[in-house]
Design an enzyme around this catalytic site. Structure first.
Site, PDB file in Angstrom:
ATOM      1  N   ARG B  22      33.532  49.715  52.420  1.00  0.00           N
ATOM      2  CA  ARG B  22      32.640  48.208  52.099  1.00  0.00           C
ATOM      3  C   ARG B  22      31.925  47.579  53.340  1.00  0.00           C
ATOM      4  NH1 ARG B  22      33.244  45.488  47.072  1.00  0.00           N
ATOM      5  NH2 ARG B  22      35.554  46.111  46.451  1.00  0.00           N
ATOM      6  N   ARG B  26      28.954  41.967  51.727  1.00  0.00           N
ATOM      7  CA  ARG B  26      28.744  40.705  51.998  1.00  0.00           C
ATOM      8  C   ARG B  26      29.052  40.387  53.542  1.00  0.00           C
ATOM      9  NH1 ARG B  26      31.549  36.807  48.384  1.00  0.00           N
ATOM     10  NH2 ARG B  26      32.893  38.523  47.709  1.00  0.00           N
ATOM     11  N   ARG B  35      21.114  40.174  48.475  1.00  0.00           N
ATOM     12  CA  ARG B  35      21.777  39.404  47.199  1.00  0.00           C
ATOM     13  C   ARG B  35      20.975  38.167  46.659  1.00  0.00           C
ATOM     14  NH1 ARG B  35      23.960  39.287  43.828  1.00  0.00           N
ATOM     15  NH2 ARG B  35      26.231  38.999  43.817  1.00  0.00           N
ATOM     16  N   ASP B  71      28.909  50.615  42.907  1.00  0.00           N
ATOM     17  CA  ASP B  71      30.302  50.105  42.612  1.00  0.00           C
ATOM     18  C   ASP B  71      31.000  51.262  41.582  1.00  0.00           C
ATOM     19  OD1 ASP B  71      31.623  47.288  42.127  1.00  0.00           O
ATOM     20  OD2 ASP B  71      32.221  48.742  40.421  1.00  0.00           O
ATOM     21  N   TYR B 146      40.466  49.432  34.918  1.00  0.00           N
ATOM     22  CA  TYR B 146      39.473  48.649  34.387  1.00  0.00           C
ATOM     23  C   TYR B 146      39.054  48.543  32.750  1.00  0.00           C
ATOM     24  CZ  TYR B 146      38.276  47.372  39.505  1.00  0.00           C
ATOM     25  OH  TYR B 146      38.506  47.110  40.756  1.00  0.00           O
TER      26      TYR B 146
END
Lengths: 342, 342
Positions: B22, B26, B35, B71, B146
């Protein structure tokens, strides 16, 4: 001596004792009926309701111990922490602990004044439960994680950041929480609890190095401070495979083990001086009995010859069929005796 | 050969290579700016934007590899799964997989048709990144979790319940997902990815016994199916201390290790035939540099002499100061060379 207490002290038993973390709670229809009329914290704070919730699984499942129905955050409110339990979320703290002044604002717990309802519930249960009553409290790290995060957390990063960035404040927080938890557990024993379990649910987030620096001394103090009471002391966490030796070093009589580490390997890690509690995956209890049975049997076969209390590796899941739990209790009692643990 | 690829193949290197899971995301102000104008899935599905997000940390941090910004759920949409990524929650699946017919409804991924934008992004990056590009995909268990849960989950109990109760459907699901993931990774390599990482973030929820029964064969097939491409294959999960030997057995070149297991112990568990990637706790990167430095240095000192790629034990936390990551890269490059790994 009841077999649960004997096994905790690694004494011979007639068969393996069994209880389940969160045996009292949403998996039981009679508990869901209780919850339709009362909030969780209301139940925790009303001795008759807490005693009723505690006894429901004893009646239905035939387990060897009753664990006080409560929540680890219950003693935080009288320590000056404004919190509520939000359904589907968990405990939510109004003003999280983020600085030294927040730590200093936490008041020590005086159990008789702060949680008289808990002690009254324990007193009533000790007289009526028919099996040993387990008192319990949250361990300093896990309580701190709720206080610092402000609620449940995926990775406890704020807690760790606080611990790393402000070690003096962290140790002060652990000391404060540890002293209160010790007083809380001592008061439960004085009220009649025959054993105590320290829940350190999230401590498995830490490496051994961090556990030893930031947590172990404070947990050790709690177990030392309980030593004169002569009741078994259980220490439990999830995902603690790398911490089992350190957890045993903290001084409990029993270490809880989750499903990731087979009990024979756990026994090697803790050493022979503690009993082990565990370790069926709670998700297995959602499976058909034909799947559950061989797994439970394998746990019994791999457990130490003395000093095993059968339990799950974490709490009963709400969607669990209590019929599976009932059959598990019967299986453990039957096989535990066959295996000659006694 | 770039030092990242050399270390993956346990070849001598001039200094220890480093990248961060990652690293694109962010924690970087330039990503947050991106974003403000685009949704996550828009970025993943627009080659220029995905390439830009991928390159931001390469420019700013000086890492030794670029991991494709994407992702793990991206390939699920062309497989017929209706999903969205909900900010603050994660991937949410419209119709969770709960029965055999849901499994049968999942279509195989044909990468050129289903995810052309991903392949175009990889092609562009391979030509311009200046460092090896790591392709990636979600591993079958983690994708399945998921699909079955319908979104992120605390304990993956529905996934396990499905696995235990309907093993034939489970294995069919793993086969379907595994075949598509293999095709996805092969296509990324054909487009220019110099290495691939299989993310099995949640597989640490399983015991070794369950991993071996329900997961290992399918992960093994993926690594076998990549063997002829001659690119390093990395296998990563969190909380996998008890699974490291099993994960190595699945056939990757590199096993990712989280912060719970020291690298020397991890090396004993995996055996010497794989390289190790890791393993600084991402929460440590929220601490002051004086706290981070000795911990990173200790990781370098405990790492195997050849075959170590420095990384975090899980993804960069959004609140991380990129300045700390930049200093980490410098430290690893300097100390890695001093320690004579080369």
């Amino acid at each position: 001596m009841p077999r649960f207490l004997a096994a905790c002290m690694r004494q011979p038993v007639d068969t393996t004792p069994v209880w389940f973390m969160r045996q009292a709670g949403r998996s039981l229809p009679e508990y869901r009926a209780l919850r339709e009329r009362h909030g969780i914290l209301d139940i925790c704070r009303t001795p008759e309701l807490a005693a009723e919730a505690t006894l429901q699984p004893v009646r239905r499942l035939g387990v060897d111990a009753a664990i006080l129905f409560s929540d680890i955050v219950v003693p935080l409110a009288p320590m000056g922490v404004d919190l509520e339990i939000v359904p589907g979320v968990g405990p939510v703290i109004q003003s999280p602990v983020r600085a030294r002044r927040d730590v200093d604002a936490i008041k020590p717990l005086i159990p008789d004044e702060g949680v008289p309802y808990v002690l009254e519930a324990v007193r009533g249960l000790a007289a009526t439960a028919g099996v040993p009553v387990i008192g319990f409290g949250g361990a300093p790290f896990t309580l701190a994680s709720y206080l610092v995060e402000g609620g449940p957390s995926k990775n406890h990063s704020r807690t760790k950041a606080f611990m790393y960035a402000e070690p003096a404040s962290w140790h002060r927080l652990m000391e404060r929480l540890g002293e209160s938890v010790l007083a809380y557990l001592r008061a439960q024993v004085a009220a009649g609890a025959a054993a105590v379990q320290l829940f350190d649910s999230w401590v498995g987030e830490l490496s051994s190095e961090d556990f030893r620096s930031y947590v172990l001394p404070w947990v050790g103090r709690i177990f030392d401070g309980l030593a004169d009471l002569d009741v078994p002391r259980i220490y439990f966490g999830v995902g603690t495979g790398e911490l089992l030796a350190d957890m045993a070093e903290a001084g409990p009589d029993v270490v809880g083990v989750d499903w990731r580490v087979p009990l024979d390997e756990a026994h090697r890690r803790t050493g022979p001086r503690v009993a082990l509690q565990g370790n069926l995956d709670p998700a297995l209890c959602l499976a058909p009995w034909e799947v559950v049975e061989p797994r439970a049997t394998a746990i019994l076969a791999g457990a130490p010859t003395t000093g095993h209390i059968f339990n799950l590796g974490h709490g009963v899941l709400p969607e669990t069929d209590p019929g599976i739990l009932r059959r598990l209790v019967e299986l453990v009692h039957m096989r535990g005796a066959e295996d000659g643990r006694g």
